[in-house]
Design a protein around this motif. Structure first.
Motif, mmCIF file in Angstrom:
data_model
loop_
_atom_site.group_PDB
_atom_site.id
_atom_site.type_symbol
_atom_site.label_atom_id
_atom_site.label_comp_id
_atom_site.label_asym_id
_atom_site.label_seq_id
_atom_site.Cartn_x
_atom_site.Cartn_y
_atom_site.Cartn_z
ATOM 1 N N ASP A 102 0.825 -1.220 0.000
ATOM 2 C CA ASP A 102 0.000 0.000 0.000
ATOM 3 C C ASP A 102 0.857 1.268 0.000
ATOM 4 N N TYR A 103 1.826 1.308 -0.862
ATOM 5 C CA TYR A 103 2.633 2.528 -1.015
ATOM 6 C C TYR A 103 1.705 3.677 -1.414
ATOM 7 N N PRO A 104 1.748 4.806 -0.705
ATOM 8 C CA PRO A 104 0.710 5.838 -0.879
ATOM 9 C C PRO A 104 0.797 6.642 -2.169
ATOM 10 N N ILE A 105 1.958 6.657 -2.833
ATOM 11 C CA ILE A 105 2.107 7.467 -4.042
ATOM 12 C C ILE A 105 2.034 6.544 -5.250
ATOM 13 N N GLY A 106 0.886 6.517 -5.875
ATOM 14 C CA GLY A 106 0.700 5.640 -7.021
ATOM 15 C C GLY A 106 1.242 6.254 -8.294
ATOM 16 N N ASN A 107 1.268 5.475 -9.354
ATOM 17 C CA ASN A 107 1.711 5.962 -10.660
ATOM 18 C C ASN A 107 0.544 6.650 -11.366
ATOM 19 N N LYS A 108 0.125 7.755 -10.777
ATOM 20 C CA LYS A 108 -0.977 8.563 -11.292
ATOM 21 C C LYS A 108 -0.740 9.998 -10.851
ATOM 22 N N GLU A 109 -1.598 10.898 -11.283
ATOM 23 C CA GLU A 109 -1.457 12.298 -10.918
ATOM 24 C C GLU A 109 -1.858 12.504 -9.461
ATOM 25 N N HIS A 110 -1.032 13.258 -8.747
ATOM 26 C CA HIS A 110 -1.337 13.661 -7.374
ATOM 27 C C HIS A 110 -1.174 15.178 -7.276
ATOM 28 N N ASP A 113 0.187 19.471 -2.948
ATOM 29 C CA ASP A 113 0.130 19.434 -1.488
ATOM 30 C C ASP A 113 0.245 18.010 -0.970
ATOM 31 N N PHE A 114 -0.425 17.067 -1.640
ATOM 32 C CA PHE A 114 -0.322 15.665 -1.244
ATOM 33 C C PHE A 114 1.114 15.179 -1.372
ATOM 34 N N LEU A 115 1.733 15.509 -2.479
ATOM 35 C CA LEU A 115 3.103 15.051 -2.708
ATOM 36 C C LEU A 115 4.079 15.641 -1.704
ATOM 37 N N LEU A 116 3.899 16.925 -1.363
ATOM 38 C CA LEU A 116 4.799 17.538 -0.389
ATOM 39 C C LEU A 116 4.551 17.012 1.018
ATOM 40 N N TRP A 122 8.147 10.822 -1.691
ATOM 41 C CA TRP A 122 8.114 11.342 -3.062
ATOM 42 C C TRP A 122 9.516 11.560 -3.632
ATOM 43 N N LEU A 123 10.506 11.743 -2.747
ATOM 44 C CA LEU A 123 11.885 11.897 -3.209
ATOM 45 C C LEU A 123 12.337 10.732 -4.080
ATOM 46 N N ARG A 124 11.687 9.587 -3.944
ATOM 47 C CA ARG A 124 12.077 8.412 -4.709
ATOM 48 C C ARG A 124 11.627 8.480 -6.174
ATOM 49 N N SER A 125 10.664 9.351 -6.469
ATOM 50 C CA SER A 125 10.102 9.429 -7.813
ATOM 51 C C SER A 125 11.039 10.158 -8.758
ATOM 52 N N SER A 126 10.798 9.995 -10.051
ATOM 53 C CA SER A 126 11.768 10.470 -11.040
ATOM 54 C C SER A 126 11.931 11.990 -11.046
ATOM 55 N N LYS A 127 10.834 12.741 -10.891
ATOM 56 C CA LYS A 127 10.959 14.198 -10.963
ATOM 57 C C LYS A 127 11.736 14.774 -9.782
ATOM 58 N N PRO A 128 11.339 14.508 -8.524
ATOM 59 C CA PRO A 128 12.146 15.041 -7.425
ATOM 60 C C PRO A 128 13.565 14.486 -7.408
ATOM 61 N N HIS A 129 13.723 13.244 -7.867
ATOM 62 C CA HIS A 129 15.070 12.678 -7.968
ATOM 63 C C HIS A 129 15.920 13.525 -8.905
ATOM 64 N N GLU A 419 9.372 22.659 -4.421
ATOM 65 C CA GLU A 419 9.723 21.433 -5.134
ATOM 66 C C GLU A 419 11.228 21.209 -5.203
ATOM 67 N N VAL A 420 12.023 22.259 -5.026
ATOM 68 C CA VAL A 420 13.474 22.104 -5.141
ATOM 69 C C VAL A 420 14.151 22.051 -3.778
ATOM 70 N N ILE A 421 13.363 21.833 -2.722
ATOM 71 C CA ILE A 421 13.895 21.669 -1.365
ATOM 72 C C ILE A 421 13.808 20.196 -1.005
ATOM 73 N N PRO A 422 14.861 19.611 -0.439
ATOM 74 C CA PRO A 422 14.797 18.184 -0.109
ATOM 75 C C PRO A 422 13.643 17.832 0.825
ATOM 76 N N PHE A 423 13.477 18.572 1.914
ATOM 77 C CA PHE A 423 12.449 18.256 2.888
ATOM 78 C C PHE A 423 11.731 19.527 3.331
ATOM 79 N N PRO A 424 10.731 19.984 2.568
ATOM 80 C CA PRO A 424 9.982 21.167 2.996
ATOM 81 C C PRO A 424 9.206 20.840 4.265
ATOM 82 N N ARG A 425 9.510 21.530 5.331
ATOM 83 C CA ARG A 425 8.799 21.324 6.581
ATOM 84 C C ARG A 425 7.657 22.323 6.669
ATOM 85 N N LEU A 426 6.931 22.276 7.758
ATOM 86 C CA LEU A 426 5.800 23.180 7.941
ATOM 87 C C LEU A 426 6.233 24.625 7.772
ATOM 88 N N LEU A 427 7.435 24.954 8.258
ATOM 89 C CA LEU A 427 7.912 26.334 8.169
ATOM 90 C C LEU A 427 8.133 26.768 6.723
#
Length: 432
Positions: A102-110, A113-116, A122-129, A419-427
């Protein structure tokens, strides 16, 4: 048999190898399965034929391997002219390491906000990689450029008592029994460094306590801030454009595949490597904007529409020179023939991305600097060490700052700084 990474596949064509991978997607058709694999260095395809493996391995591949399952794969590397990577692996064996259910990020459009919210995955996916690979290359290019140009890296404090840009957008905290703030710039400390080492720079996180509603602002971001002794503004501008061109050339050379993944044709960046960049005064910029029918008057700061129009007018980065004193910080040097503007410049990126560099020549006169600080409402006692730099062998000096994330959003054609930050936190969230 050698254990390799996917990125090294071109060196092992027709060789039997072993690679530790994760599954990003799969499809099967009768007696053949196509596994999309990644290992952190690159993405490529594995071909699994029923007759080439044991029944147990083939059934495991079809039914047990799910998105983000980890396993060892053994097989022979072949060229694959149909793929962008150019190589694939003919699989002979699979050894399961870690299951994934049940990996939460499927191969579909998200939605973004969900991705962040799931950035840790999400870092594992091709675009953020690809974005992180480009970010890494730009960071390394910074060190290369400044090393080649005789700069010494000086790390400015993150907790500080000083406010270079003003006091209204600082995060306040306590440093034992004293007030302290998260740094909004390392510039003042870099000025001290420049008078000791000639050319210095800092590269670190800075913070702005502003509840911005635009995609162009972050609360926490990374800033590169060079400072140069014995340098006037004109020389600084030449260094700035050479620096930006250098960064872009490095990305074109080493990250063309990643640029294509994020939607940027590397060829569209090539014009931005050609210097010098156009230069106009603030006065000329106001006239251009007014002639275009924009509601702007002399003394206004530029927002996104104004910066976008000016940069697109030239179709490449453009310097806007000599802004009014009323909209710039106290430490900038006054213009030699005018009382209303500073000797400063912003570099505006084209394609709607706005300011990527702000810089100036620094005020060297002690009395003028103190008066400007008072007029800005700053506590003079907190800046005495900074004023000292003008008492003991001051020299003409200049500096600038480049925001890493805003630069990356431009060269990667992204919509959101986050999108160009490794780990965007709440701040780091843009306020809704």
């Amino acid at each position: 048999m050698e254990t390799i990474n996917i990125i090294d596949a071109p060196k092992h064509v027709n060789e039997r190898v072993r690679i530790g991978v994760w599954l990003t997607d799969k499809r099967s058709s009768g007696k053949i399965a196509f596994l999309q694999l990644r290992d952190g260095t690159a993405f490529f395809q594995g071909i699994l034929r029923k007759n080439d493996v044991t029944p147990e391995v083939f059934e495991m591949a079809r039914h047990e391997l799910r998105q983000e399952s980890s396993f060892w794969v053994t097989g022979e590397i072949h060229e694959d002219a149909r793929s962008k990577f150019g190589y694939e692996i003919q699989i002979e064996d699979i050894e399961l390491i870690g299951e994934s259910v049940d990996y939460p990020i499927g191969n579909k459009e998200h939605g973004i906000d969900f991705l962040l919210d799931h950035r840790h995955l999400w870092l594992r996916s091709s675009k953020p990689h690809a974005l992180m690979r480009i970010r890494d290359r730009v960071i390394r290019a910074n060190y290369e450029f400044f090393g080649e140009h005789g700069f010494t890296k000086i790390d400015a404090p993150i907790l500080t008592a000083n406010a270079p840009e003003g006091t209204t957008d600082l995060f306040k905290t306590k440093y034992f029994d004293r007030d302290a703030y998260l740094s909004q710039s390392g510039q003042l400390y870099e000025e001290a460094g420049a008078l000791a080492f000639d050319r210095v720079y800092s590269f670190g996180p800075v913070f702005r306590a502003e509840k911005s509603k635009t995609r162009r602002h972050l609360i926490e971001f990374w800033m590169i801030e060079p400072e140069m002794a014995f340098m006037h503004q004109e020389e600084s501008l030449q260094l700035q454009e050479e620096y930006v061109a250098y960064l872009i050339k490095a990305v074109i050379k080493d990250c063309s595949r990643e640029l294509e993944v994020v939607g940027r044709d590397p060829k569209t960046l090539e014009p931005f490597t050609q210097t010098p960049y156009p230069r106009i005064s603030y006065d000329e910029a106001i006239k251009l904007l007014q002639d275009a029918g924009m509601d702007v008057k002399w003394g206004d700061d530029f927002g996104s529409p104004e910066e976008t129009y000016l940069a697109n007018h030239f179709s490449k980065p453009v310097f806007v020179l000599n802004y009014p004193k009323s909209i710039k910080p106290f430490y900038m040097k006054g213009h030699p023939t005018r009382d209303d503007v500073y000797v400063c410049a912003d570099l505006l990126a084209p394609e709607g991305y706005g300011e990527i560099i702000g810089g100036s020549e620094r005020e060297t006169d002690y009395d003028t600097l103190v008066a400007s600080a008072k007029e800005a409402g700053l506590n003079i006692d907190d800046y005495q060490w900074y004023f000292d730099l003008r008492k003991y062998g001051t020299v003409p000096h200049s500096g600038f700052g480049l925001g890493l994330e805003r630069f990356l959003t431009w060269i990667c054609l992204q919509d959101h700084l986050r999108e160009v930050i490794p780990f965007p936190r709440l701040l780091n969230r843009i306020y809704p």
